[in-house]
Design an enzyme around this catalytic site. Structure first.
Site, PDB file in Angstrom:
ATOM      1  N   ASP A 277       0.866  -1.179   0.000  1.00  0.00           N
ATOM      2  CA  ASP A 277       0.000   0.000   0.000  1.00  0.00           C
ATOM      3  C   ASP A 277       0.905   1.232   0.000  1.00  0.00           C
ATOM      4  O   ASP A 277       2.068   1.151   0.369  1.00  0.00           O
ATOM      5  CB  ASP A 277      -0.962  -0.009   1.196  1.00  0.00           C
ATOM      6  CG  ASP A 277      -0.350  -0.613   2.448  1.00  0.00           C
ATOM      7  OD1 ASP A 277       0.893  -0.673   2.534  1.00  0.00           O
ATOM      8  OD2 ASP A 277      -1.108  -1.030   3.344  1.00  0.00           O
TER       9      ASP A 277
ATOM     10  N   GLU B 227      -6.076   3.079   3.382  1.00  0.00           N
ATOM     11  CA  GLU B 227      -6.750   3.585   4.589  1.00  0.00           C
ATOM     12  C   GLU B 227      -8.156   4.083   4.259  1.00  0.00           C
ATOM     13  O   GLU B 227      -8.941   4.334   5.155  1.00  0.00           O
ATOM     14  CB  GLU B 227      -5.937   4.731   5.204  1.00  0.00           C
ATOM     15  CG  GLU B 227      -4.496   4.361   5.593  1.00  0.00           C
ATOM     16  CD  GLU B 227      -4.429   3.537   6.871  1.00  0.00           C
ATOM     17  OE1 GLU B 227      -5.483   3.282   7.487  1.00  0.00           O
ATOM     18  OE2 GLU B 227      -3.311   3.147   7.251  1.00  0.00           O
TER      19      GLU B 227
HETATM   20 ZN   LIG Z   1      -3.552   1.864   8.849  1.00  0.00          ZN
HETATM   21 ZN   LIG Z   2      -1.550   0.008   7.227  1.00  0.00          ZN
END
Ligand SMILES: [Zn+2]
Ligand SMILES: [Zn+2]
Length: 372
Positions: free
Chosen positions: A69, A128
């Protein structure tokens, strides 16, 4: 020596945290680095603010995917680091700067020493929120590369450096945000009969909400519903016209998530009738559970057993992680990487130990090279 290079990359990335689908500088930084590598077995493609980077293997009969991510959080950094965030009010407080650095490190090794099988590095935006994994999984690029397995890591502040952990089956829960607005009729505190009091409506909702978990859900299927915020009214002598509650739902089974949402909607229908008001519900960001493939975890354990890294069995957690959507479509697993920070994830003083970067690169590359 090697680690110095990666510490610099991590610190560069740490200074430019950006939130979901706004990772423009981050994407640029990643691209610049990747384009500096020899390109002969690489294909680099942009996907929104993320990237798909394909490494052609020597045999190339199948493709293993590795995902990182890339987003930061809207948190004001309080670490006092000289390389602290340059973006006021934003911070890499979940370690995604580490995740990206480790992916770049593993990618570099794959370029220098090509693996037998193909590797697809996925740089995923918006972990997120609002969620990038499901969209990436459904993208044409993912269909084109069609990986046969996928894996990822997350830093763990509670584990020592040099340790990784995972488990077969459920690692993270199904999660959903919950936002509800109640709209009634305000008025003088002394004339309640002329109003529709939304503090009463929201309070009644909260009490009934807990009965969804205690009375509608199978007791053998764990779930949590929490309201963390309630907002209503203006001053002490005016009956509140509007109320808003915010919370989260966590379940171990995907079907209990649906059941709880149906339960919430049924309660809201009752509240509307009883308090003569309107309600609206928004489930915000949802994460599908992270369910690890048992065979792959077993394989990972073997790989780690043949290295200097130690392996621990991980407990399951009621936290959520966008990676679960990838696992819904592709068998794979996620593991924790020990970074030994006194402050936890999403804390404004998160301080992961940079020695862990090399450990992460080693664990990831060893796993990829084990595909023969
Ligand atoms: Zn996080
Ligand atoms: Zn994370």
């Amino acid at each position: 020596m090697m680690n110095d290079q990666w510490i610099k990359v991590r610190r560069d990335l740490h200074q430019i945290p950006e939130i979901g689908f706004k990772e423009f500088k981050t994407q640029e930084y990643l691209l610049t680095y990747i384009q500096s590598l020899p390109q002969q077995n690489l294909t680099v493609e942009k996907w929104r603010t993320g990237l798909f980077v394909f490494v052609e293997g020597k045999k190339g009969e199948k493709t293993v995917a590795y995902r990182t991510d890339i987003d930061g959080l809207p948190i004001k950094e309080e670490t006092g680091f000289e390389f602290a965030s340059h973006h006021e009010g934003y911070m890499h407080a979940c370690g995604h700067d580490f995740h990206m650095t480790i992916a770049l490190g593993a990618l570099t090794e794959m370029v220098n020493q090509p693996p037998e099988q193909n590797v697809l590095f996925i740089f995923q935006p918006a972990e997120e929120g609002p969620g990038g994994a499901e969209l990436m999984l459904e993208s044409d690029l993912m269909k084109k590369y069609n990986p046969s397995s996928i894996f990822a890591l997350h830093i763990d502040p509670k584990l020592p450096v040099g340790t990784v952990s995972s488990k077969p089956g459920l690692l993270f829960a199904n999660t959903s945000e919950l936002f509800i607005d109640f709209k009634g009729k305000g008025g003088h505190a002394a004339y309640p009969h002329e109003t529709k009091d939304m503090i009463m409506a929201a309070s009644a909702f909260n009490v009934q909400l807990q009965q969804v978990v205690s009375r509608m859900r199978d007791p053998l299927k764990p779930a949590v519903v929490t309201l963390g915020k309630m907002e209503a009214g203006t001053v002490q002598n005016i009956i509140a016209e509007h109320a808003r509650v915010e919370g989260t739902i966590r379940t171990i089974h995907p079907d209990s998530m649906d059941l709880i949402k149906q339960g919430i909607e049924r309660i809201l229908k009752g509240i509307e009738t009883r308090f003569d008001c309107q309600t609206s519900v928004d489930y915000g960001a949802n994460y599908y559970m992270v369910h690890n493939d048992a065979e792959q975890v077993e394989k990972f354990k073997d790989v780690i057993d043949n290295s200097d890294i130690s392996y621990q069995d991980a407990p399951e957690a009621m936290t959520g992680e966008d990676f679960g959507y990838f696992l819904k479509g592709i068998p794979g697993f996620m593991f924790w990487l020990g970074v030994d920070s006194p402050y936890g994830l999403h804390h404004n003083q998160l301080n992961p130990k940079e020695e862990a970067i090399e450990v992460g690169i080693e664990a990831v590359t060893k796993m990829i090279y084990s595909e023969s």
